[in-house]
Motif scaffolding. Structure first.
Motif, PDB file in Angstrom:
ATOM      1  N   GLY A 130      22.150 -10.441 112.184  1.00 19.18           N
ATOM      2  CA  GLY A 130      21.231 -11.505 111.821  1.00 19.18           C
ATOM      3  C   GLY A 130      21.031 -12.558 112.886  1.00 19.18           C
ATOM      4  O   GLY A 130      20.108 -13.373 112.785  1.00 19.18           O
ATOM      5  N   ASP A 131      21.898 -12.577 113.928  1.00 21.10           N
ATOM      6  CA  ASP A 131      21.658 -13.459 115.064  1.00 21.10           C
ATOM      7  C   ASP A 131      20.426 -12.956 115.827  1.00 21.10           C
ATOM      8  O   ASP A 131      20.019 -11.793 115.691  1.00 21.10           O
ATOM      9  CB  ASP A 131      22.853 -13.479 116.017  1.00 21.10           C
ATOM     10  N   LEU A 132      19.845 -13.803 116.643  1.00 23.60           N
ATOM     11  CA  LEU A 132      18.670 -13.428 117.439  1.00 23.60           C
ATOM     12  C   LEU A 132      18.911 -13.824 118.883  1.00 23.60           C
ATOM     13  O   LEU A 132      19.411 -14.921 119.155  1.00 23.60           O
ATOM     14  CB  LEU A 132      17.427 -14.143 116.917  1.00 23.60           C
ATOM     15  N   VAL A 133      18.560 -12.948 119.821  1.00 24.05           N
ATOM     16  CA  VAL A 133      18.607 -13.324 121.224  1.00 24.05           C
ATOM     17  C   VAL A 133      17.197 -13.254 121.790  1.00 24.05           C
ATOM     18  O   VAL A 133      16.465 -12.283 121.572  1.00 24.05           O
ATOM     19  CB  VAL A 133      19.581 -12.438 122.050  1.00 24.05           C
ATOM     20  N   LEU A 134      16.797 -14.313 122.467  1.00 22.18           N
ATOM     21  CA  LEU A 134      15.516 -14.378 123.158  1.00 22.18           C
ATOM     22  C   LEU A 134      15.719 -13.879 124.575  1.00 22.18           C
ATOM     23  O   LEU A 134      16.679 -14.279 125.250  1.00 22.18           O
ATOM     24  CB  LEU A 134      14.993 -15.812 123.179  1.00 22.18           C
ATOM     25  N   ILE A 135      14.803 -13.027 125.051  1.00 24.98           N
ATOM     26  CA  ILE A 135      14.983 -12.363 126.339  1.00 24.98           C
ATOM     27  C   ILE A 135      13.763 -12.616 127.230  1.00 24.98           C
ATOM     28  O   ILE A 135      12.651 -12.192 126.916  1.00 24.98           O
ATOM     29  CB  ILE A 135      15.192 -10.846 126.146  1.00 24.98           C
ATOM     30  N   HIS A 136      13.968 -13.305 128.331  1.00 24.12           N
ATOM     31  CA  HIS A 136      12.912 -13.547 129.311  1.00 24.12           C
ATOM     32  C   HIS A 136      12.515 -12.219 129.951  1.00 24.12           C
ATOM     33  O   HIS A 136      13.345 -11.324 130.139  1.00 24.12           O
ATOM     34  CB  HIS A 136      13.430 -14.514 130.380  1.00 24.12           C
ATOM     35  N   LYS A 137      11.240 -12.091 130.310  1.00 18.90           N
ATOM     36  CA  LYS A 137      10.749 -10.806 130.826  1.00 18.90           C
ATOM     37  C   LYS A 137      11.384 -10.404 132.154  1.00 18.90           C
ATOM     38  O   LYS A 137      11.346  -9.229 132.527  1.00 18.90           O
ATOM     39  CB  LYS A 137       9.237 -10.836 130.979  1.00 18.90           C
TER      40      LYS A 137
ATOM     41  N   LEU B 183      12.461 -10.446 121.459  1.00 21.39           N
ATOM     42  CA  LEU B 183      13.258 -11.000 120.365  1.00 21.39           C
ATOM     43  C   LEU B 183      14.057  -9.847 119.772  1.00 21.39           C
ATOM     44  O   LEU B 183      13.482  -8.896 119.236  1.00 21.39           O
ATOM     45  CB  LEU B 183      12.370 -11.660 119.304  1.00 21.39           C
ATOM     46  N   TRP B 184      15.375  -9.924 119.873  1.00 15.01           N
ATOM     47  CA  TRP B 184      16.261  -8.794 119.551  1.00 15.01           C
ATOM     48  C   TRP B 184      17.325  -9.273 118.577  1.00 15.01           C
ATOM     49  O   TRP B 184      18.001 -10.283 118.834  1.00 15.01           O
ATOM     50  CB  TRP B 184      16.891  -8.291 120.843  1.00 15.01           C
ATOM     51  N   THR B 185      17.475  -8.564 117.460  1.00 19.77           N
ATOM     52  CA  THR B 185      18.500  -8.942 116.488  1.00 19.77           C
ATOM     53  C   THR B 185      19.302  -7.725 116.062  1.00 19.77           C
ATOM     54  O   THR B 185      18.736  -6.673 115.731  1.00 19.77           O
ATOM     55  CB  THR B 185      17.880  -9.634 115.253  1.00 19.77           C
ATOM     56  N   PRO B 186      20.640  -7.811 116.086  1.00 21.43           N
ATOM     57  CA  PRO B 186      21.454  -6.704 115.592  1.00 21.43           C
ATOM     58  C   PRO B 186      21.515  -6.738 114.067  1.00 21.43           C
ATOM     59  O   PRO B 186      21.561  -7.811 113.460  1.00 21.43           O
ATOM     60  CB  PRO B 186      22.835  -6.982 116.206  1.00 21.43           C
ATOM     61  N   LEU B 187      21.495  -5.553 113.469  1.00 20.35           N
ATOM     62  CA  LEU B 187      21.577  -5.456 112.014  1.00 20.35           C
ATOM     63  C   LEU B 187      22.990  -5.118 111.556  1.00 20.35           C
ATOM     64  O   LEU B 187      23.265  -5.039 110.360  1.00 20.35           O
ATOM     65  CB  LEU B 187      20.576  -4.409 111.510  1.00 20.35           C
ATOM     66  N   GLU B 188      23.868  -4.887 112.516  1.00 27.57           N
ATOM     67  CA  GLU B 188      25.321  -4.886 112.327  1.00 27.57           C
ATOM     68  C   GLU B 188      25.901  -5.736 113.445  1.00 27.57           C
ATOM     69  O   GLU B 188      25.215  -6.015 114.434  1.00 27.57           O
ATOM     70  CB  GLU B 188      25.911  -3.475 112.418  1.00 27.57           C
ATOM     71  N   ASN B 189      27.140  -6.165 113.301  1.00 31.77           N
ATOM     72  CA  ASN B 189      27.760  -6.932 114.374  1.00 31.77           C
ATOM     73  C   ASN B 189      27.729  -6.122 115.668  1.00 31.77           C
ATOM     74  O   ASN B 189      28.106  -4.945 115.684  1.00 31.77           O
ATOM     75  CB  ASN B 189      29.205  -7.291 114.022  1.00 31.77           C
ATOM     76  N   ALA B 190      27.257  -6.750 116.740  1.00 34.83           N
ATOM     77  CA  ALA B 190      27.168  -6.084 118.043  1.00 34.83           C
ATOM     78  C   ALA B 190      28.344  -6.540 118.903  1.00 34.83           C
ATOM     79  O   ALA B 190      28.480  -7.731 119.214  1.00 34.83           O
ATOM     80  CB  ALA B 190      25.849  -6.420 118.717  1.00 34.83           C
ATOM     81  N   THR B 191      29.189  -5.603 119.281  1.00 32.12           N
ATOM     82  CA  THR B 191      30.397  -5.899 120.037  1.00 32.12           C
ATOM     83  C   THR B 191      30.420  -5.077 121.330  1.00 32.12           C
ATOM     84  O   THR B 191      29.597  -4.175 121.531  1.00 32.12           O
ATOM     85  CB  THR B 191      31.652  -5.566 119.222  1.00 32.12           C
ATOM     86  N   ILE B 192      31.366  -5.381 122.196  1.00 30.07           N
ATOM     87  CA  ILE B 192      31.519  -4.597 123.425  1.00 30.07           C
ATOM     88  C   ILE B 192      31.777  -3.138 123.083  1.00 30.07           C
ATOM     89  O   ILE B 192      31.267  -2.227 123.742  1.00 30.07           O
ATOM     90  CB  ILE B 192      32.675  -5.163 124.283  1.00 30.07           C
ATOM     91  N   GLU B 193      32.530  -2.895 122.014  1.00 27.85           N
ATOM     92  CA  GLU B 193      32.911  -1.528 121.647  1.00 27.85           C
ATOM     93  C   GLU B 193      31.722  -0.694 121.168  1.00 27.85           C
ATOM     94  O   GLU B 193      31.656   0.507 121.450  1.00 27.85           O
ATOM     95  CB  GLU B 193      33.991  -1.542 120.563  1.00 27.85           C
ATOM     96  N   ASN B 194      30.771  -1.297 120.445  1.00 26.69           N
ATOM     97  CA  ASN B 194      29.685  -0.474 119.889  1.00 26.69           C
ATOM     98  C   ASN B 194      28.343  -0.671 120.599  1.00 26.69           C
ATOM     99  O   ASN B 194      27.315  -0.220 120.110  1.00 26.69           O
ATOM    100  CB  ASN B 194      29.546  -0.699 118.380  1.00 26.69           C
ATOM    101  N   GLY B 195      28.343  -1.334 121.765  1.00 29.11           N
ATOM    102  CA  GLY B 195      27.132  -1.367 122.568  1.00 29.11           C
ATOM    103  C   GLY B 195      26.315  -2.635 122.512  1.00 29.11           C
ATOM    104  O   GLY B 195      25.077  -2.584 122.436  1.00 29.11           O
ATOM    105  N   CYS B 196      26.955  -3.810 122.582  1.00 33.84           N
ATOM    106  CA  CYS B 196      26.216  -5.070 122.602  1.00 33.84           C
ATOM    107  C   CYS B 196      25.406  -5.178 123.899  1.00 33.84           C
ATOM    108  O   CYS B 196      25.600  -4.395 124.841  1.00 33.84           O
ATOM    109  CB  CYS B 196      27.172  -6.260 122.482  1.00 33.84           C
ATOM    110  N   LEU B 197      24.511  -6.149 123.957  1.00 37.24           N
ATOM    111  CA  LEU B 197      23.744  -6.384 125.173  1.00 37.24           C
ATOM    112  C   LEU B 197      24.592  -7.102 126.222  1.00 37.24           C
ATOM    113  O   LEU B 197      25.485  -7.880 125.892  1.00 37.24           O
ATOM    114  CB  LEU B 197      22.503  -7.224 124.863  1.00 37.24           C
ATOM    115  N   TRP B 198      24.284  -6.809 127.484  1.00 39.59           N
ATOM    116  CA  TRP B 198      24.879  -7.502 128.628  1.00 39.59           C
ATOM    117  C   TRP B 198      23.733  -8.139 129.421  1.00 39.59           C
ATOM    118  O   TRP B 198      22.679  -7.536 129.590  1.00 39.59           O
ATOM    119  CB  TRP B 198      25.625  -6.531 129.530  1.00 39.59           C
ATOM    120  N   PHE B 199      23.940  -9.348 129.942  1.00 39.24           N
ATOM    121  CA  PHE B 199      22.924 -10.049 130.720  1.00 39.24           C
ATOM    122  C   PHE B 199      23.510 -10.535 132.042  1.00 39.24           C
ATOM    123  O   PHE B 199      24.716 -10.805 132.149  1.00 39.24           O
ATOM    124  CB  PHE B 199      22.401 -11.270 129.961  1.00 39.24           C
ATOM    125  N   GLU B 200      22.632 -10.669 133.039  1.00 39.02           N
ATOM    126  CA  GLU B 200      22.997 -11.389 134.257  1.00 39.02           C
ATOM    127  C   GLU B 200      22.351 -12.771 134.162  1.00 39.02           C
ATOM    128  O   GLU B 200      21.140 -12.913 134.396  1.00 39.02           O
ATOM    129  CB  GLU B 200      22.513 -10.674 135.511  1.00 39.02           C
TER     130      GLU B 200
END
Length: 307
Positions: free
Chosen positions: A241-248, A174-191
């Protein structure tokens, strides 16, 4: 906050799911202020040493660092792996956001800090969410405050959480950014869907170094991992404040922060402990009580009655 049927279907299909506005702005602010308080030294008794963490390479210094390997039930500080790291020992008051290139603080904030405990272990929305995903006796095995500082925050190579946390049961990030997460500042990428199409083939395991006799963590491959060029990763930008759920088993990464904006995040991992086994080869162990973690709830009796 129980997930809807469509949300569960999307999570099962993609291996990750973004839940918007999961934490309120007030909750986000409390977490940031709590970390600022910790860094100012109010918890000096928990953090009298420092370590170095590098997620860009397989053989980071943390792999043989006792300070890291025994952090599963403590609050400890890890710097970015830079050419000239800060001194190994320090007082908490020297850890200001401007002067210290911190990588993260972990791995038991959910136990030692009231604010982080309320945002994870005692969070009612999280309990509802986990019940909707079928967790019976979920426990938090680790929690981290991750810094991705402007112009400093390092990349995290493509990986699965199951590589680092081995269990026979469900494991959820369970991962939540405490600032807006964008491509420029290192957001998560998923396949998307990689948890269904690829297998976990790499495992970080505790072992004994033959030359030194000390406990170390080594990466074992059951087969060669795919190169990043083979992956079809997509960026997932998120609001604070958004949350992303991440499968193992879903592959994900983040790039370096080359922008002038930070990207701090709070994350924790939940493991199912009902009829499952936590591997003794995991680097992460509760030193005070091996194999035990902080429980969110226990529905095992209800589960037995309804079977």
């Amino acid at each position: 906050m129980a997930l809807s049927a469509s949300q569960i279907e999307q999570f099962e299909s993609d291996g990750y799911l973004v839940v918007e506005q999961y934490y309120t702005p007030e909750e986000v602010d409390k977490l940031k202020k709590e970390m600022a308080w910790i860094l100012e030294g109010s918890m000096d008794q928990l953090c009298s040493m420092s370590g170095v963490f590098n997620a860009e390479v397989e053989d980071g210094k943390q792999n043989s660092d006792k300070y890291f390997l025994e952090s599963g039930d403590k609050v400890r500080f890890f710097y970015e792996d830079v050419k000239e790291p800060p001194p190994r020992s320090f007082t908490g008051r020297r850890l200001s956001r401007e002067k210290a290139p911190l990588n993260k603080v972990g791995h038991a904030l959910h136990w030692h800090s009231t604010a982080f405990k309320r945002a994870s272990l005692q969070h009612e929305k999280t309990k509802e969410l986990l019940r909707s995903l079928g967790f019976v006796r979920p426990c938090i095995c680790q929690s981290m405050y991750i810094f991705k500082r402007a112009k400093v925050g390092g990349a995290v190579r493509p990986h699965t959480d199951g590589t680092f946390l081995m269990t026979t049961g469900n494991l959820l990030g369970l991962w939540t950014p405490l600032e807006n997460a964008t491509i420029e500042n290192g957001c998560l990428w998923f396949e998307p869907g990689s948890h269904r199409t690829r297998e976990i083939t790499s495992f970080f395991e505790r072992t004994t170094d033959e030359s030194s006799g000390e406990t170390v963590m080594k990466l074992r491959h059951t087969q060669p991992p795919p190169s990043e060029e083979e992956l079809n990763l997509v960026p997932v930008e998120m609001k604070a404040g958004d949350l992303v759920l991440i499968h193992k088993a879903v592959l994900h990464k983040s790039e370096r922060n080359a922008s002038d904006k930070p990207r701090d995040a709070f994350t924790f991992h939940v493991t199912e402990t009902y009829n499952t086994q936590w591997s003794k080869l995991n680097w992460l162990q509760n030193q005070a009580s091996p194999g035990s973690f902080s429980m969110l709830y226990d529905d095992s009796k209800l589960h037995k009655e309804t079977k």
